[in-house]
Enzyme design. Structure first.
Site, short mmCIF file in Angstrom:
data_model
loop_
_atom_site.label_atom_id
_atom_site.label_comp_id
_atom_site.label_asym_id
_atom_site.label_seq_id
_atom_site.Cartn_x
_atom_site.Cartn_y
_atom_site.Cartn_z
N MET A 12 0.88 -1.17 0.00
CA MET A 12 0.00 0.00 0.00
C MET A 12 0.91 1.21 0.00
SD MET A 12 -3.02 -0.94 -0.31
CE MET A 12 -3.96 0.55 -0.08
N LYS A 40 5.47 -3.18 -7.23
CA LYS A 40 5.69 -3.46 -8.65
C LYS A 40 4.96 -4.70 -9.13
CE LYS A 40 10.04 -1.05 -8.96
NZ LYS A 40 9.48 0.05 -9.78
N GLY A 41 4.89 -5.73 -8.29
CA GLY A 41 4.20 -6.95 -8.68
C GLY A 41 2.73 -6.69 -8.96
N ASN A 183 15.32 -0.09 -17.26
CA ASN A 183 15.36 1.24 -17.85
C ASN A 183 16.83 1.55 -18.14
OD1 ASN A 183 16.51 2.16 -15.44
ND2 ASN A 183 14.59 3.00 -14.66
N GLY A 212 12.39 6.13 -21.20
CA GLY A 212 11.47 7.21 -20.84
C GLY A 212 10.59 7.61 -22.01
N GLY A 215 10.80 6.15 -25.57
CA GLY A 215 10.27 4.83 -25.94
C GLY A 215 11.18 3.71 -25.52
N ASP A 242 5.87 0.16 -14.83
CA ASP A 242 5.03 -1.00 -14.50
C ASP A 242 3.97 -1.22 -15.58
OD1 ASP A 242 6.42 -1.56 -12.18
OD2 ASP A 242 5.09 -0.38 -10.91
P1 ADP Z 1 10.80 3.65 -15.43
O1 ADP Z 1 9.47 4.33 -15.20
O2 ADP Z 1 10.82 2.23 -15.01
O3 ADP Z 1 11.98 4.45 -14.98
P2 ADP Z 1 10.97 4.66 -18.16
O4 ADP Z 1 11.08 6.04 -17.60
O5 ADP Z 1 11.99 4.24 -19.16
O6 ADP Z 1 10.95 3.54 -17.03
O7 ADP Z 1 9.51 4.53 -18.80
C1 ADP Z 1 8.97 3.29 -19.20
C2 ADP Z 1 8.11 3.46 -20.44
O8 ADP Z 1 7.02 4.35 -20.15
C3 ADP Z 1 8.81 4.09 -21.63
O9 ADP Z 1 9.48 3.10 -22.40
C4 ADP Z 1 7.65 4.73 -22.38
O10 ADP Z 1 6.95 3.76 -23.13
C5 ADP Z 1 6.74 5.19 -21.24
N1 ADP Z 1 6.99 6.59 -20.83
C6 ADP Z 1 7.72 7.00 -19.77
N2 ADP Z 1 7.72 8.35 -19.68
C7 ADP Z 1 6.97 8.80 -20.70
C8 ADP Z 1 6.57 10.11 -21.18
N3 ADP Z 1 6.96 11.22 -20.55
N4 ADP Z 1 5.78 10.17 -22.28
C9 ADP Z 1 5.37 9.05 -22.93
N5 ADP Z 1 5.71 7.80 -22.53
C10 ADP Z 1 6.49 7.67 -21.44
#
Ligand code: ADP
Length: 293
Positions: A12, A40-41, A183, A212, A215, A242
């Site tokens: 939670m 995360k799970g 990531n 991020g 992609g 997630d």
């Molecule tokens: P984490 O959240 O685990 O750090 P990332 O930041 O790489 O991983 O984000 C995971 C995925 O979420 C990316 O590959 C993308 O598909 C999507 N994503 C993350 N941030 C954005 C954003 N600002 N706009 C669009 N898609 C996003």
């Protein structure tokens, strides 16, 4: 519809918003408390279930109010909870989050997540064995993760490991799993001394690296493929990773190609950053299909 098992954490999230975080020994007044299901799970299970997959959660909660809230939240999204053990004498895992000055400070109490043992896995193994894909993250004991990877490898059940939060892992795990989804930051730690292209080409079709808003990158033969993210207004990126993992697993479990699964998951994750909260922002199937049409 694919059949997925997620063996992982249920937490939670208790988030207090305040203008600033307290100094040592100080008390400050907060603005509001947000209690939301996470871990995360559970998050990845919810993401895949909302996309229409048959998802079994395997994990542990305490016999307490947060445990009940967690089970309700999972069921509402269609996750099967028959293999979530409700344990006496231990609290449901909690994340204590201070949200102030635009940043999170978090203390996690593992609670019942620390009880996800090989025995818990064995009790659910009939459902795990028949999965199209098994999903793992790093919020249950590492010994248990190793045990699952070994058993699934022996039984030829595909495993996807999301190596978060980052921890050093045995190289053997990387060899034995089908997909690993770091990531950029986690990938750099995991494959020290290798640059991005080397990592992806030497683990073609295995390392699915999220970058991020840009992609995802992965290797196909000796090529690095970039599957671009979707440009959307950002409200809250909590849970984007997630959502990506749950949706990528959904795509693969349904038989989409790696590239199609990534595109599907980029769309789902982009939709999730448009809304507040980890599970709160996770899209349902029709929303992702609309975005892709
Ligand atoms: P984490 O959240 O685990 O750090 P990332 O930041 O790489 O991983 O984000 C995971 C995925 O979420 C990316 O590959 C993308 O598909 C999507 N994503 C993350 N941030 C954005 C954003 N600002 N706009 C669009 N898609 C996003």
């Amino acid at each position: 519809m694919g059949h997925i098992s997620v063996i992982g954490s249920c937490n939670m999230d208790l988030t207090v918003e305040a203008d600033r975080r307290p100094l040592a020994g100080e008390t400050v007044m907060g603005k509001r408390l947000i209690v939301s299901p996470g871990g995360k799970g559970a998050n990845q299970a919810v993401a895949a279930a909302r996309l229409g997959e048959e998802v079994y959660m395997v994990g542990c909660v305490g016999r307490d109010a947060y445990g009940s809230l967690m089970l309700d939240a999972l069921k509402k999204s269609g996750v099967k909870t028959d293999y979530v053990s409700v344990l006496d004498g231990v609290d449901t895992g909690t994340a204590h989050i201070i949200l102030a000055e635009g940043d999170n400070s978090i203390i996690v109490l593992k609670g019942a997540n620390d009880r996800v043992s090989p025995q818990v896995v064995d009790e659910a193994f009939d459902i795990i064995r028949t999965s199209d894909l098994v999903m793992l993250q790093h919020e249950i004991p590492m010994d248990t993760i190793g045990y699952i990877i070994d058993r699934c490898y022996e039984e030829k059940v595909p495993v996807m490991l999301n190596p978060a939060p980052y921890m050093d892992i045995p190289k053997e795990w990387i060899d034995k799993v089908t997909y690993i989804t770091p990531n950029e930051h986690e990938a750099a730690l995991m494959f020290q001394g290798m640059d991005r292209d080397e990592i992806l080409k030497s683990h073609a079709g295995k390392v699915i690296m999220t970058v991020g808003s840009e992609g995802v990158l992965y290797g196909e033969g000796n090529e690095v493929v970039h599957v671009p993210g979707f440009h959307v207004p950002v409200v809250d990126t909590t849970g984007a990773g997630d959502t990506f993992n749950g949706a990528f697993a959904a795509g693969r479990a349904e038989g989409l190609s790696i590239r199609e699964s990534i595109r599907f998951a980029n769309a789902a994750a982009a939709l999730s950053v448009g809304k507040i909260g980890a599970q709160g922002g996770m899209p349902w199937r029709n929303e992702v299909e609309e975005m892709l049409s």
